[in-house]
Scaffold this motif. Structure first.
Motif, PDB file in Angstrom:
ATOM      1  N   ARG A  35      -3.521  -0.317   2.366  1.00 33.22           N
ATOM      2  CA  ARG A  35      -2.985  -0.797   1.073  1.00 33.22           C
ATOM      3  C   ARG A  35      -3.302  -2.270   0.876  1.00 33.22           C
ATOM      4  O   ARG A  35      -3.599  -2.716  -0.239  1.00 33.22           O
ATOM      5  CB  ARG A  35      -1.471  -0.565   1.022  1.00 33.22           C
ATOM      6  N   LEU A  36      -3.230  -3.039   1.974  1.00 34.97           N
ATOM      7  CA  LEU A  36      -3.529  -4.464   1.899  1.00 34.97           C
ATOM      8  C   LEU A  36      -4.991  -4.705   1.570  1.00 34.97           C
ATOM      9  O   LEU A  36      -5.306  -5.436   0.617  1.00 34.97           O
ATOM     10  CB  LEU A  36      -3.172  -5.132   3.235  1.00 34.97           C
ATOM     11  N   ILE A  37      -5.905  -4.076   2.328  1.00 39.57           N
ATOM     12  CA  ILE A  37      -7.324  -4.435   2.173  1.00 39.57           C
ATOM     13  C   ILE A  37      -7.950  -3.832   0.919  1.00 39.57           C
ATOM     14  O   ILE A  37      -9.012  -4.281   0.481  1.00 39.57           O
ATOM     15  CB  ILE A  37      -8.139  -4.046   3.423  1.00 39.57           C
ATOM     16  N   TYR A  38      -7.300  -2.835   0.304  1.00 39.21           N
ATOM     17  CA  TYR A  38      -7.800  -2.295  -0.958  1.00 39.21           C
ATOM     18  C   TYR A  38      -6.889  -2.662  -2.132  1.00 39.21           C
ATOM     19  O   TYR A  38      -7.007  -2.085  -3.215  1.00 39.21           O
ATOM     20  CB  TYR A  38      -7.989  -0.777  -0.853  1.00 39.21           C
ATOM     21  N   ASP A  39      -6.005  -3.638  -1.900  1.00 43.30           N
ATOM     22  CA  ASP A  39      -5.189  -4.223  -2.967  1.00 43.30           C
ATOM     23  C   ASP A  39      -4.423  -3.159  -3.759  1.00 43.30           C
ATOM     24  O   ASP A  39      -4.328  -3.233  -4.981  1.00 43.30           O
ATOM     25  CB  ASP A  39      -6.085  -5.039  -3.907  1.00 43.30           C
ATOM     26  N   ASN A  40      -3.885  -2.159  -3.048  1.00 40.88           N
ATOM     27  CA  ASN A  40      -3.102  -1.096  -3.687  1.00 40.88           C
ATOM     28  C   ASN A  40      -3.882  -0.363  -4.778  1.00 40.88           C
ATOM     29  O   ASN A  40      -3.299   0.102  -5.759  1.00 40.88           O
ATOM     30  CB  ASN A  40      -1.796  -1.643  -4.260  1.00 40.88           C
ATOM     31  N   ASP A  44      -0.085  -3.034  -8.924  1.00 42.90           N
ATOM     32  CA  ASP A  44       0.464  -3.571  -7.682  1.00 42.90           C
ATOM     33  C   ASP A  44       1.374  -2.580  -6.955  1.00 42.90           C
ATOM     34  O   ASP A  44       2.324  -2.972  -6.266  1.00 42.90           O
ATOM     35  CB  ASP A  44       1.240  -4.875  -7.939  1.00 42.90           C
ATOM     36  N   ASN A  45       1.078  -1.291  -7.079  1.00 42.58           N
ATOM     37  CA  ASN A  45       1.907  -0.266  -6.441  1.00 42.58           C
ATOM     38  C   ASN A  45       0.988   0.841  -5.925  1.00 42.58           C
ATOM     39  O   ASN A  45       0.036   1.227  -6.600  1.00 42.58           O
ATOM     40  CB  ASN A  45       2.912   0.288  -7.454  1.00 42.58           C
ATOM     41  N   HIS A  46       1.277   1.349  -4.738  1.00 42.45           N
ATOM     42  CA  HIS A  46       0.408   2.350  -4.126  1.00 42.45           C
ATOM     43  C   HIS A  46       0.841   3.782  -4.428  1.00 42.45           C
ATOM     44  O   HIS A  46       0.327   4.720  -3.803  1.00 42.45           O
ATOM     45  CB  HIS A  46       0.356   2.153  -2.607  1.00 42.45           C
ATOM     46  N   ASP A  59      -3.210   7.716  -1.070  1.00 39.01           N
ATOM     47  CA  ASP A  59      -3.036   8.185   0.306  1.00 39.01           C
ATOM     48  C   ASP A  59      -3.912   7.390   1.271  1.00 39.01           C
ATOM     49  O   ASP A  59      -5.003   6.940   0.905  1.00 39.01           O
ATOM     50  CB  ASP A  59      -3.431   9.660   0.430  1.00 39.01           C
ATOM     51  N   ALA A  60      -3.425   7.257   2.498  1.00 36.80           N
ATOM     52  CA  ALA A  60      -4.223   6.664   3.579  1.00 36.80           C
ATOM     53  C   ALA A  60      -5.045   7.773   4.227  1.00 36.80           C
ATOM     54  O   ALA A  60      -4.513   8.610   4.951  1.00 36.80           O
ATOM     55  CB  ALA A  60      -3.312   6.000   4.603  1.00 36.80           C
ATOM     56  N   ALA A  61      -6.337   7.807   3.938  1.00 38.18           N
ATOM     57  CA  ALA A  61      -7.217   8.884   4.409  1.00 38.18           C
ATOM     58  C   ALA A  61      -8.010   8.426   5.624  1.00 38.18           C
ATOM     59  O   ALA A  61      -8.478   7.288   5.681  1.00 38.18           O
ATOM     60  CB  ALA A  61      -8.181   9.296   3.299  1.00 38.18           C
ATOM     61  N   SER A  97     -11.199   0.345   9.427  1.00 36.22           N
ATOM     62  CA  SER A  97     -12.616   0.696   9.336  1.00 36.22           C
ATOM     63  C   SER A  97     -12.850   2.193   9.422  1.00 36.22           C
ATOM     64  O   SER A  97     -13.957   2.664   9.187  1.00 36.22           O
ATOM     65  CB  SER A  97     -13.382  -0.005  10.457  1.00 36.22           C
ATOM     66  N   ASN A  98     -11.808   2.946   9.765  1.00 40.78           N
ATOM     67  CA  ASN A  98     -11.889   4.407   9.813  1.00 40.78           C
ATOM     68  C   ASN A  98     -10.977   5.011   8.745  1.00 40.78           C
ATOM     69  O   ASN A  98     -10.496   6.128   8.901  1.00 40.78           O
ATOM     70  CB  ASN A  98     -11.481   4.927  11.200  1.00 40.78           C
ATOM     71  N   GLY A  99     -10.764   4.247   7.678  1.00 36.98           N
ATOM     72  CA  GLY A  99      -9.857   4.737   6.645  1.00 36.98           C
ATOM     73  C   GLY A  99     -10.251   4.338   5.249  1.00 36.98           C
ATOM     74  O   GLY A  99     -11.069   3.429   5.042  1.00 36.98           O
ATOM     75  N   LEU A 100      -9.676   5.033   4.290  1.00 34.27           N
ATOM     76  CA  LEU A 100      -9.856   4.737   2.867  1.00 34.27           C
ATOM     77  C   LEU A 100      -8.516   4.923   2.177  1.00 34.27           C
ATOM     78  O   LEU A 100      -7.774   5.858   2.503  1.00 34.27           O
ATOM     79  CB  LEU A 100     -10.871   5.694   2.233  1.00 34.27           C
ATOM     80  N   LEU A 101      -8.211   4.087   1.235  1.00 31.29           N
ATOM     81  CA  LEU A 101      -7.056   4.305   0.366  1.00 31.29           C
ATOM     82  C   LEU A 101      -7.572   5.087  -0.834  1.00 31.29           C
ATOM     83  O   LEU A 101      -8.396   4.580  -1.597  1.00 31.29           O
ATOM     84  CB  LEU A 101      -6.444   2.977  -0.068  1.00 31.29           C
TER      85      LEU A 101
END
Length: 330
Positions: free
Chosen positions: A220-225, A237-239, A243-245, A259-263
């Motif tokens: 959530r932090l590195i993709y700015d929600n 500004d809300n997630h 999902d954390a994939a 590095s092994n994830g995507l929002l």
């Protein structure tokens, strides 16, 4: 003849670099002489893979990836000319069989096409015998179980099949579903950090991320929600709805690292997990070839995944992208 594969696991297969553990992915290398025990993989498909179902003496059943690294037959691929078959180990396999270097791995194929696995640990009373059998198997490729008379462990593996034959097909399906459901629940409760791939700069976060919840917070932090593909969120500004994939699934040894994830938006997350889309090694969205060209998914083809400024080292790491593409044949 009932064939048996017996192998003493080496340091590299168990993720060691020198004497330092957990430095790379874990696998079991299948020598050419033992390939006939396993499903046939094609030379014409880059990194062809199949799922094999295996059962242990404790009755747990799991699926494992059998992968043919065959870059040798694809000269356009700018990589080493790999030509080897591996079973990729996961948390369940390593935990149940206590796999590590110098542990002896045993596999037999059952009449129903599934496999039964066992392990012999250093210090076991039969370790010396199986170490000798492992050396013989290295020379011959496979051993004939009828010629292994010094131990009953091989017979116990084949007995898994005989016990299952007293069940009708409905009972087998119900039993299998129960095993997988229980396994999935147990794993979700026990999800922990796993080793990063070699070269992953985001490995420095390993000591900070201890759970799925920590993993989600970092994404959530590195993709700015915002959804990493769409670049938007339903609520500023809300997630909510994101999902954390995982890219390389945690059940296949994927670490809890950014590095092994995507929002991802929930719908894209489902498509990603089912292999309808993936990422190239330079982090561009690629669509699986069997997705109809009229599909809305193609509007995201070629989108480049980029974390916010300052977190460039957390961009998807190519090894995880490649594993995901290989698993889903993208």
């Amino acid at each position: 003849m009932s064939e048996v594969f017996i192998k003493k696991l080496q340091s590299q297969e168990s993720g060691y670099s020198g004497d330092k553990p957990d430095q790379r992915g874990k696998y079991i290398l299948i020598p050419k002489g033992a390939l006939s025990l396993f499903p046939v993989l094609s030379k014409e498909i880059l990194n062809d893979t199949k799922i094999i179902k295996s059962t242990f003496l404790n009755s747990r059943s799991i699926g494992l990836n059998l992968v043919y690294h065959n870059a040798k037959y694809f000269p356009e691929i700018k990589k080493r000319g790999h030509n080897e078959v591996r079973i990729y180990r996961n948390t369940f396999l390593d935990k149940d069989l206590k796999l590590d270097r110098n542990v002896i791995f045993v596999a037999v194929k059952l009449d129903n096409g599934e496999y039964a696995f066992d392990s012999i640990l250093p210090g076991d009373s039969e370790y010396g015998l199986f170490e000798k059998l492992s050396s013989e198997c290295k020379e011959k490729g496979l051993l004939d179980s009828s010629e292994i008379t010094e131990t009953s462990r091989i017979d116990l593996l084949f007995k898994i099949k005989r016990d299952s034959e007293v069940l009708n097909s409905d009972d087998i399906i119900k039993s299998t579903n129960k095993i997988f459901t229980k396994t999935e629940k147990e794993y979700k409760r026990a999800r922990v950090q796993q080793p990063a791939m070699v070269g992953d700069k985001a490995a420095i976060f390993s000591s900070l991320i201890k759970s799925q919840n920590d993993f989600a917070k970092y994404l959530r932090l590195i993709y700015d929600n915002k959804c990493a593909i769409r670049g938007t969120s339903l609520i500023t500004d809300n997630h909510a709805g994101l999902d954390a994939a995982h890219i390389q699934a945690d059940t296949h040894g994927g670490p809890l690292l950014p590095s092994n994830g995507l929002l991802l938006s929930s719908d894209l997350h489902k498509c990603f997990d089912q292999g309808y889309l993936g990422l190239s090694n330079d982090n561009k969205v690629v669509i699986r070839s069997d997705v109809p060209k009229t599909s809305e998914l193609y509007k995201y083809e070629g989108v480049v995944i980029k974390p916010i400024e300052g977190y460039e080292m957390c961009a998807p790491f190519h090894s995880y992208n490649e594993f995901h593409r290989m698993e889903h044949k993208i």
